[in-house]
Scaffold this motif. Sequence first.
Motif, PDB file in Angstrom:
ATOM      1  N   PRO A   1      62.801  10.638 -24.957  1.00 30.08           N
ATOM      2  CA  PRO A   1      62.772  10.562 -23.512  1.00 30.08           C
ATOM      3  C   PRO A   1      63.708   9.704 -22.687  1.00 30.08           C
ATOM      4  O   PRO A   1      63.436   8.633 -22.996  1.00 30.08           O
ATOM      5  CB  PRO A   1      61.494  11.320 -23.505  1.00 30.08           C
ATOM      6  CG  PRO A   1      60.373  10.436 -24.260  1.00 30.08           C
ATOM      7  CD  PRO A   1      61.739  10.245 -25.609  1.00 30.08           C
TER       8      PRO A   1
ATOM      9  N   ILE B   1      56.649  14.075 -24.327  1.00 28.49           N
ATOM     10  CA  ILE B   1      56.556  12.865 -23.613  1.00 28.49           C
ATOM     11  C   ILE B   1      56.510  11.641 -24.345  1.00 28.49           C
ATOM     12  O   ILE B   1      57.352  10.416 -24.162  1.00 28.49           O
ATOM     13  CB  ILE B   1      55.797  12.771 -22.123  1.00 28.49           C
ATOM     14  CG1 ILE B   1      56.790  12.080 -21.235  1.00 28.49           C
ATOM     15  CG2 ILE B   1      54.627  12.628 -22.093  1.00 28.49           C
ATOM     16  CD1 ILE B   1      58.270  12.481 -20.555  1.00 28.49           C
TER      17      ILE B   1
ATOM     18  N   ILE C   1      64.434  15.553 -17.630  1.00 32.31           N
ATOM     19  CA  ILE C   1      63.763  14.715 -18.924  1.00 32.31           C
ATOM     20  C   ILE C   1      64.136  15.079 -19.794  1.00 32.31           C
ATOM     21  O   ILE C   1      64.536  16.183 -20.169  1.00 32.31           O
ATOM     22  CB  ILE C   1      62.280  14.640 -18.757  1.00 32.31           C
ATOM     23  CG1 ILE C   1      62.094  13.461 -17.809  1.00 32.31           C
ATOM     24  CG2 ILE C   1      62.288  14.275 -20.109  1.00 32.31           C
ATOM     25  CD1 ILE C   1      59.825  13.872 -17.188  1.00 32.31           C
TER      26      ILE C   1
ATOM     27  N   LEU D   1      65.266   9.980 -18.594  1.00 31.81           N
ATOM     28  CA  LEU D   1      65.281  10.386 -17.303  1.00 31.81           C
ATOM     29  C   LEU D   1      66.267  10.336 -16.819  1.00 31.81           C
ATOM     30  O   LEU D   1      67.068   9.071 -16.837  1.00 31.81           O
ATOM     31  CB  LEU D   1      63.584   9.790 -16.191  1.00 31.81           C
ATOM     32  CG  LEU D   1      63.964  10.086 -14.628  1.00 31.81           C
ATOM     33  CD1 LEU D   1      63.578  11.484 -14.715  1.00 31.81           C
ATOM     34  CD2 LEU D   1      63.386   9.304 -13.802  1.00 31.81           C
TER      35      LEU D   1
END
Length: 176
Positions: free
Chosen positions: A150, A143, A103, A152
């Motif tokens: 953020p 988060i 992340i 991934l």
Amino acid sequence: MRSYHYTLFAAVITVFVSGCGDKKSETTSSGTDDSSITMDAPPPTTVDVHVHPTEGPHHGSLIELGNEEYHAELVHDEDSVTIYILNGPATEAVPIDAKEVTINLLHDGTPEQFKLAASADAADPSGKSSRFSLSDAELVGHIDDESAAPKLMVTINGTPYRGELAHDHDHAGHDH
């Protein structure tokens, strides 16, 4: 020669006029004439009935990977973050051979990176994992911060995927 041109012109006009008659109906495939069927307009456009999942099987928020080839599910509490790798419809786990997922986010304008280690689910085959976890209060704190942006990063079957984490605060039954 002039009469040839007039004859040719008259033939073209005759074909054009005879082909432009008023068609009130078309013959159906059964060969019968049904005056209720007309073909004057193109068929209606189809409606996309593709259902987009809104929540994962663990009641977390979904992250689209690729063109919905896969999804990841984000679940977190006050101490840890867990990512589950799911199929396109987001209904089943997809174990992958990655040792970790990443992340990336911004904290006060500075890029930060968090590695979530493979934590195989009981149903995952040996050497693969559909679940990745990290206990890190700093990551938990960032988060849900939209300014952190953020993302991934995960590789599935040799293809790298990137998905944006957009957490929905409006769903019931979820603790932060």
